[in-house]
Scaffold this active site. Structure first.
Site, short mmCIF file in Angstrom:
data_model
loop_
_atom_site.label_atom_id
_atom_site.label_comp_id
_atom_site.label_asym_id
_atom_site.label_seq_id
_atom_site.Cartn_x
_atom_site.Cartn_y
_atom_site.Cartn_z
N LYS A 20 -61.33 38.94 12.10
CA LYS A 20 -61.81 40.24 12.61
C LYS A 20 -60.67 41.04 13.25
O LYS A 20 -60.50 42.21 12.96
CB LYS A 20 -62.93 40.03 13.65
CG LYS A 20 -64.14 39.30 13.11
CD LYS A 20 -65.22 39.13 14.15
CE LYS A 20 -64.83 38.29 15.35
NZ LYS A 20 -64.50 36.88 15.03
N ARG A 95 -72.19 40.22 20.31
CA ARG A 95 -72.16 38.80 20.00
C ARG A 95 -73.49 38.13 20.29
O ARG A 95 -73.62 36.93 20.07
CB ARG A 95 -71.10 38.13 20.87
CG ARG A 95 -69.86 37.63 20.09
CD ARG A 95 -68.94 37.08 21.15
NE ARG A 95 -67.88 36.23 20.73
CZ ARG A 95 -66.62 36.61 20.53
NH1 ARG A 95 -66.30 37.88 20.55
NH2 ARG A 95 -65.70 35.71 20.27
N ARG A 134 -52.83 30.02 14.94
CA ARG A 134 -52.76 31.43 15.36
C ARG A 134 -51.78 31.62 16.51
O ARG A 134 -51.77 30.87 17.47
CB ARG A 134 -54.15 31.90 15.81
CG ARG A 134 -54.15 33.24 16.54
CD ARG A 134 -55.48 33.91 16.54
NE ARG A 134 -56.44 33.30 17.43
CZ ARG A 134 -57.70 33.70 17.55
NH1 ARG A 134 -58.14 34.72 16.82
NH2 ARG A 134 -58.52 33.09 18.37
N ARG A 167 -53.24 30.96 22.18
CA ARG A 167 -54.34 31.16 23.12
C ARG A 167 -54.86 29.82 23.63
O ARG A 167 -54.99 28.88 22.87
CB ARG A 167 -55.47 31.94 22.44
CG ARG A 167 -55.25 33.43 22.49
CD ARG A 167 -56.23 34.19 21.65
NE ARG A 167 -57.63 33.83 21.86
CZ ARG A 167 -58.64 34.43 21.26
NH1 ARG A 167 -58.40 35.45 20.44
NH2 ARG A 167 -59.87 34.04 21.47
N ARG A 178 -66.65 27.03 20.52
CA ARG A 178 -66.79 28.45 20.17
C ARG A 178 -67.54 28.61 18.85
O ARG A 178 -68.32 29.54 18.69
CB ARG A 178 -65.41 29.12 20.11
CG ARG A 178 -64.85 29.36 21.51
CD ARG A 178 -63.37 29.63 21.49
NE ARG A 178 -63.05 30.84 20.76
CZ ARG A 178 -61.91 31.02 20.11
NH1 ARG A 178 -60.98 30.09 20.12
NH2 ARG A 178 -61.70 32.13 19.48
#
Ligand code: ADP
Ligand code: AMP
Length: 225
Positions: A20, A95, A134, A167, A178
């Site tokens: 996203k 969300r 990431r 992160r 998550r």
């Protein structure tokens, strides 16, 4: 009351790691539309050590959602800023069904609505690899992947030369949580927006460029100018 009837609101939906943020960065530039990422706003508040940042951190570090009332108020404030006059590309919000209802209500007050919901789907096993590779720029928020979208110089942002970081919530235990949270609290929004005729399914396993092309084509086809 603000009237923003010509404004466009596009909601990017999909699990954590679907792409996203990556797509929002490309598409917001292409369409000259503000990129509003709830996660980025929370991380910015965390960095500035605001009360909101401290509150959000208690949820974020566990991979849980920040409570709806706080999140909705934060997004409402963000969407009234001048750079959102023409609308916004929403990434990470809504969300939950309550957030989606609140968004509809706030947009209706402004004479606007959600115009399209590209739903980026990717298998859960791919998400874990995506998130563990990431790397994020602490300054401009650009996201990279060590294998699929590496920076020119390893560990350094192409855009501003800052040192990239991983992160905290991308570690495997938190990623699993998550994904669970996504499946129980956010996935119902797929049917919610499908019933409203707003959902367009986007294969998120294709290359970054191809995914962007497909989202832009859907916007071109379905969102009136
Ligand atoms: P989200 O915002 O949905 O959590 P990101 O945009 O941060 O996801 O992408 C998660 C990771 O996957 C990043 O490292 C990004 O570079 C990488 N990525 C995004 N899209 C693709 C793609 N189409 N193919 C391969 N890797 C991708
Ligand atoms: P993201 O950057 O979208 O992956 O979001 C990182 C974290 O911020 C999430 O795991 C949540 O803790 C929090 N967060 C981001 N967006 C929302 C939202 N719309 N509602 C609740 N919590 C959110």
């Amino acid at each position: 009351m603000m009237v923003k009837s010509a404004a466009k609101y596009i909601v990017l939906l999909g699990p954590p790691g679907a792409g996203k943020g990556t797509q929002a960065q490309i598409i917001s530039k292409e369409m000259n539309l503000a990129h509003v990422s709830s996660g980025d706003i929370f991380r910015e508040n965390l960095k500035q050590e605001t009360e909101l940042g401290k509150l959000a951190q208690t949820f974020m570090r566990r991979g849980e959602l920040v409570p709806d009332d706080v999140t909705i108020a934060m997004i409402q404030e963000r969407l009234t800023r001048p750079d959102c006059q023409a609308g916004a590309l929403l990434d990470g919000f809504p969300r939950t069904p309550a957030q989606a209802e609140a968004l509809s209500k706030m947009l209706a007050k402004w004479g606007a609505e959600v115009n399209l919901v590209p739903y980026i789907f990717v298998d859960a096993n791919i998400l874990i690899e995506r998130l563990s590779g990431r790397w994020t720029c602490p300054v401009c928020g650009l996201v990279y992947h060590e294998k699929y979208n590496p920076p020119i110089t390893p560990g350094i942002c192409d855009n501003d030369g800052a040192v990239l970081y991983q992160r905290d919530d991308d570690k495997p235990e938190t990623v699993k949580r998550r994904i669970d949270v996504y499946l129980t609290q956010t996935a119902p929004l797929i049917e919610y927006y499908r019933l409203k005729g707003l959902l367009v399914e986007i294969d998120g396993t294709l290359s970054i460029d191809q995914v962007a092309k497909n989202i832009l084509a859907a916007i071109e086809e379905k969102v009136a100018n």
